[in-house]
Design an enzyme around this catalytic site. Structure first.
Site, mmCIF file in Angstrom:
data_model
loop_
_atom_site.group_PDB
_atom_site.id
_atom_site.type_symbol
_atom_site.label_atom_id
_atom_site.label_comp_id
_atom_site.label_asym_id
_atom_site.label_seq_id
_atom_site.Cartn_x
_atom_site.Cartn_y
_atom_site.Cartn_z
ATOM 1 N N PHE A 42 0.811 -1.223 0.000
ATOM 2 C CA PHE A 42 0.000 0.000 0.000
ATOM 3 C C PHE A 42 0.840 1.267 0.000
ATOM 4 O O PHE A 42 0.379 2.331 -0.380
ATOM 5 C CB PHE A 42 -0.940 0.018 1.233
ATOM 6 N N LYS A 99 -1.279 -7.049 -9.208
ATOM 7 C CA LYS A 99 -2.256 -7.140 -8.103
ATOM 8 C C LYS A 99 -1.807 -6.105 -7.071
ATOM 9 O O LYS A 99 -0.943 -6.358 -6.240
ATOM 10 C CB LYS A 99 -2.222 -8.555 -7.516
ATOM 11 N N GLU A 126 -4.980 -3.742 -1.890
ATOM 12 C CA GLU A 126 -6.423 -3.461 -1.828
ATOM 13 C C GLU A 126 -6.709 -2.229 -0.980
ATOM 14 O O GLU A 126 -7.827 -1.720 -0.967
ATOM 15 C CB GLU A 126 -7.187 -4.692 -1.309
ATOM 16 N N SER A 142 5.361 -7.024 3.334
ATOM 17 C CA SER A 142 5.941 -7.353 4.634
ATOM 18 C C SER A 142 6.702 -8.682 4.550
ATOM 19 O O SER A 142 6.418 -9.528 3.690
ATOM 20 C CB SER A 142 4.827 -7.438 5.674
ATOM 21 N N CYS A 170 9.764 1.578 3.470
ATOM 22 C CA CYS A 170 10.661 0.471 3.826
ATOM 23 C C CYS A 170 12.085 0.963 4.016
ATOM 24 O O CYS A 170 12.921 0.247 4.544
ATOM 25 C CB CYS A 170 10.624 -0.610 2.767
ATOM 26 N N GLU A 224 9.470 -4.413 12.874
ATOM 27 C CA GLU A 224 9.255 -3.210 12.068
ATOM 28 C C GLU A 224 8.016 -2.491 12.584
ATOM 29 O O GLU A 224 6.947 -3.098 12.690
ATOM 30 C CB GLU A 224 9.044 -3.626 10.610
HETATM 31 P P1 NAD Z 1 1.538 -6.652 3.045
HETATM 32 O O1 NAD Z 1 2.565 -7.724 3.106
HETATM 33 O O2 NAD Z 1 0.437 -6.674 4.044
HETATM 34 O O3 NAD Z 1 0.809 -6.639 1.605
HETATM 35 C C1 NAD Z 1 1.548 -6.634 0.410
HETATM 36 C C2 NAD Z 1 0.740 -7.339 -0.681
HETATM 37 O O4 NAD Z 1 0.520 -8.704 -0.284
HETATM 38 C C3 NAD Z 1 -0.639 -6.725 -0.908
HETATM 39 O O5 NAD Z 1 -0.891 -6.670 -2.294
HETATM 40 C C4 NAD Z 1 -1.576 -7.684 -0.191
HETATM 41 O O6 NAD Z 1 -2.850 -7.769 -0.812
HETATM 42 C C5 NAD Z 1 -0.859 -9.013 -0.305
HETATM 43 N N1 NAD Z 1 -1.136 -9.887 0.848
HETATM 44 C C6 NAD Z 1 -1.358 -9.496 2.133
HETATM 45 N N2 NAD Z 1 -1.577 -10.574 2.905
HETATM 46 C C7 NAD Z 1 -1.489 -11.659 2.108
HETATM 47 C C8 NAD Z 1 -1.617 -13.071 2.332
HETATM 48 N N3 NAD Z 1 -1.874 -13.573 3.543
HETATM 49 N N4 NAD Z 1 -1.456 -13.890 1.286
HETATM 50 C C9 NAD Z 1 -1.189 -13.402 0.056
HETATM 51 N N5 NAD Z 1 -1.067 -12.092 -0.215
HETATM 52 C C10 NAD Z 1 -1.208 -11.220 0.794
HETATM 53 O O7 NAD Z 1 2.343 -5.257 3.091
HETATM 54 P P2 NAD Z 1 1.748 -3.790 3.202
HETATM 55 O O8 NAD Z 1 1.229 -3.598 4.564
HETATM 56 O O9 NAD Z 1 0.870 -3.504 2.036
HETATM 57 O O10 NAD Z 1 3.091 -2.934 2.987
HETATM 58 C C11 NAD Z 1 3.971 -2.607 4.021
HETATM 59 C C12 NAD Z 1 5.136 -3.573 4.081
HETATM 60 O O11 NAD Z 1 5.811 -3.592 2.827
HETATM 61 C C13 NAD Z 1 6.187 -3.161 5.095
HETATM 62 O O12 NAD Z 1 6.644 -4.310 5.756
HETATM 63 C C14 NAD Z 1 7.297 -2.553 4.239
HETATM 64 O O13 NAD Z 1 8.583 -2.603 4.802
HETATM 65 C C15 NAD Z 1 7.206 -3.412 3.029
HETATM 66 N N6 NAD Z 1 7.796 -2.747 1.873
HETATM 67 C C16 NAD Z 1 8.992 -3.201 1.453
HETATM 68 C C17 NAD Z 1 9.618 -2.583 0.383
HETATM 69 C C18 NAD Z 1 10.939 -3.076 -0.109
HETATM 70 O O14 NAD Z 1 11.337 -2.652 -1.164
HETATM 71 N N7 NAD Z 1 11.634 -3.928 0.600
HETATM 72 C C19 NAD Z 1 8.999 -1.509 -0.259
HETATM 73 C C20 NAD Z 1 7.757 -1.077 0.195
HETATM 74 C C21 NAD Z 1 7.161 -1.722 1.276
#
Ligand code: NAD
Length: 520
Positions: free
Chosen positions: A170, A194, A197, A247, A302, A404
């Site tokens: 997000f 994808k 959401e 994450s 991140c 984090e």
């Molecule tokens: P998230 O892991 O909750 O969601 C990321 C994606 O995974 C979304 O599209 C979501 O729909 C999907 N998702 C969520 N739960 C899922 C599941 N159980 N099974 C399958 N798909 C699932 O992350 P977020 O809260 O949207 O973003 C924040 C996180 O992203 C932080 O941990 C941040 O550090 C990380 N991030 C990392 C980078 C990087 O380059 N390393 C960059 C941006 C964000």
């Protein structure tokens, strides 16, 4: 009519008759058009007001399968489109992104909450990836060697994989998708995105602009959804590669599942980024840059700097005193007011989590110097805001240090030596970004050589690599062998094929040869 009105009126028009007329339903972008039919949907919030502003359709497995089929059908013609023509789509796309930047930033602000100036920065970083993709005729030229043997020439080509997918978080609704699909598409692949959401509209608008740039239908598709859509992509046999950013627990799951089903995968995860403050550092500069790096985008980056490691109590005391003073001036609130420094967190659940981390630090013995837990944004009292928070006397055993937080929280650890500081960083499970503040070149060189982190700054607090390098962390911040975008992106989205060729002439006929061919 401005661009946004046009987009709202035409692109999001609600075709689901069961939907209340007042709530906008955000759909999918499939085969060059918007599809809003869906069995399941989820609320999308305006995080500054705390209110539901829209709904997003959640794709089921059947819909994902249909989209994969559409992308597969588009692939042969797109793969065979001359690379200069594919690059021209990217040139046009870059121009459209610049012309429509305000609309995109508005959509990001509405759903993510980041202030317009921050959204512009995110978009600019994304556009730089489109600019890099415009160089495809150069970076896809391959490698050629003449006369590797008698009358034998050999070359390597970089061929597209087929249908590939990206799953994005997000916190960068435009930039992270732009890390992925311009490169994938210009290399000749078809792409299914994808997005998160929680902030889905920017991705649909990017799809609209790509269509306007001349991309054939079916080459780029957006499916909105949750775990069901992700799992459908992960298990689909025709998906060749998955790029994930999010994450760490989900990144691990994605990597494990994708690779077990034979897919190429890069999964970028979470972070805990430390800044070491050496006694010789320019402290005023440290304080100014820490403010932006820790609290910018509400700490939901991140690469946010969330831990300051001060070498010696004297450094710690001065930095904390100055930060405390400066933090009183910070403003947070709605995205449209550019006098704000940062906006809200993404959701009430996330706000609760950030507050709980602050509380856990307090309970485990840390000292809350500036407490943002109960801070309110004037006029936006129901928004998901946490004010800037500074915590001193953190230690490595504390929960708030180990995990984090992803909020506007800066923690300070006091150590005696640089070695001690580096040990802390090297022992942490994450290894995304880090920075050292110093005037000592020898110390900086030692640090950059020996620190176990993928992206390192010297007096640069957010060392996010530019588009012509590649982005990735170490340890549990990245799963996979290749980084995102830049030169690694080219390798991730292509498959090497090496061709060795001879055209026998009448004079040269090969004798029977049973030994391994050599030039001896
Ligand atoms: P998230 O892991 O909750 O969601 C990321 C994606 O995974 C979304 O599209 C979501 O729909 C999907 N998702 C969520 N739960 C899922 C599941 N159980 N099974 C399958 N798909 C699932 O992350 P977020 O809260 O949207 O973003 C924040 C996180 O992203 C932080 O941990 C941040 O550090 C990380 N991030 C990392 C980078 C990087 O380059 N390393 C960059 C941006 C964000």
């Amino acid at each position: 009519m401005n661009n946004l009105e046009h987009f709202n009126a035409n692109a999001f028009s609600n075709t689901d008759s069961t939907q209340a007329a007042t709530t906008q339903l955000i759909g999918h972008f499939i085969q060059g058009g918007l599809v809003t039919k869906s069995n399941r949907k989820q609320a999308v919030y305006n995080p500054a007001t705390g209110e539901i502003s829209k709904e997003v359709a959640l794709a089921d497995t059947q819909l994902v399968n249909q989209v994969v089929q559409i992308a597969e059908q588009a692939f042969p013609a797109w793969r065979d489109t001359p690379v200069i023509k594919r690059a021209r789509v990217m040139f046009k796309f870059k121009q459209l992104l610049e012309e429509n930047a305000e609309t995109l930033c508005e959509l990001i602000g509405q759903e993510h909450g980041k202030i317009c100036h921050d959204a512009k920065g995110e978009l600019q970083r994304g556009i730089e990836n489109v600019e890099y993709a415009c160089g495809a005729p150069e970076f896809l030229k391959g490698e050629y060697s003449k006369n590797v043997g008698p009358d034998i020439d050999s070359w390597s080509e970089f061929q597209p994989l087929g249908v590939v997918a990206g799953i994005t978080p997000f916190n960068f609704p435009a930039m992270v998708p732009l890390w992925m699909f311009p490169m994938a598409i210009v290399c000749g692949n078809c792409f299914i995105l994808k997005p998160s959401e929680k902030a889905p509209s920017a991705a649909l608008y990017l799809a609209e602009l790509l269509k306007q740039a001349g991309l054939p239908d079916g080459v780029f598709n957006v499916v909105n959804g949750d775990k069901e859509a992700v799992d459908a992509l992960l298990h689909h046999p025709k998906i060749q590669a998955i790029s994930f950013v999010g994450s760490t627990p989900i990144a691990e799951y994605i990597y494990r599942t994708a690779t077990s089903t034979g897919k190429r995968c890069q999964a970028l995860g979470g972070a805990k980024n430390h800044a070491i403050i050496m006694p010789d550092a320019d402290i005023d500069n440290v304080v100014t840059s820490l403010l932006g790096a820790a609290f910018g985008s509400s700490g939901e980056r991140c690469m946010a700097l969330s831990v300051a490691v001060a070498i010696g109590d004297e450094v710690a005391d001065v930095v904390i005193a100055k930060l405390k003073q400066e933090m009183q001036q910070l403003k947070f609130g709605n995205y449209a007011d550019t006098s704000n420094d940062f906006g809200p967190l993404i959701s009430q659940a996330h706000k609760d989590k950030v507050q709980a981390y602050i509380q856990s630090a307090e309970q485990q013995g840390a000292k809350i110097v500036v407490d943002g837990r109960d801070a309110k944004a004037v006029g936006y009292e129901n928004g998901f805001f946490v004010g800037p928070t500074l915590i001193d006397q953190i230690s490595a055993e504390m929960t708030s240090y180990q995990q984090e937080i992803f909020g506007p929280v800066l923690q300070v650890i006091r150590v005696e030596t640089m070695q001690e500081a580096m040990q802390l960083i090297n022992d942490h499970e994450y290894g995304n970004g880090t920075c050292i503040y110093t005037r000592d070149g020898e110390a900086a060189r030692y640090f950059t050589n020996n620190i176990q982190v993928g992206m390192v700054g010297v007096n640069v607090p957010l060392p996010v690599p530019v588009a012509y390098h590649s982005f990735g962390g170490w340890k549990r911040s990245l799963f996979g062998d290749l980084y995102a975008y830049g030169p690694d992106g080219v390798r991730f989205y292509t498959r090497r094929k090496t061709i060795t060729q001879r055209w026998p002439s009448a004079q040269i006929r090969e004798a029977k040869q049973f030994a391994m061919p050599t030039l001896n």
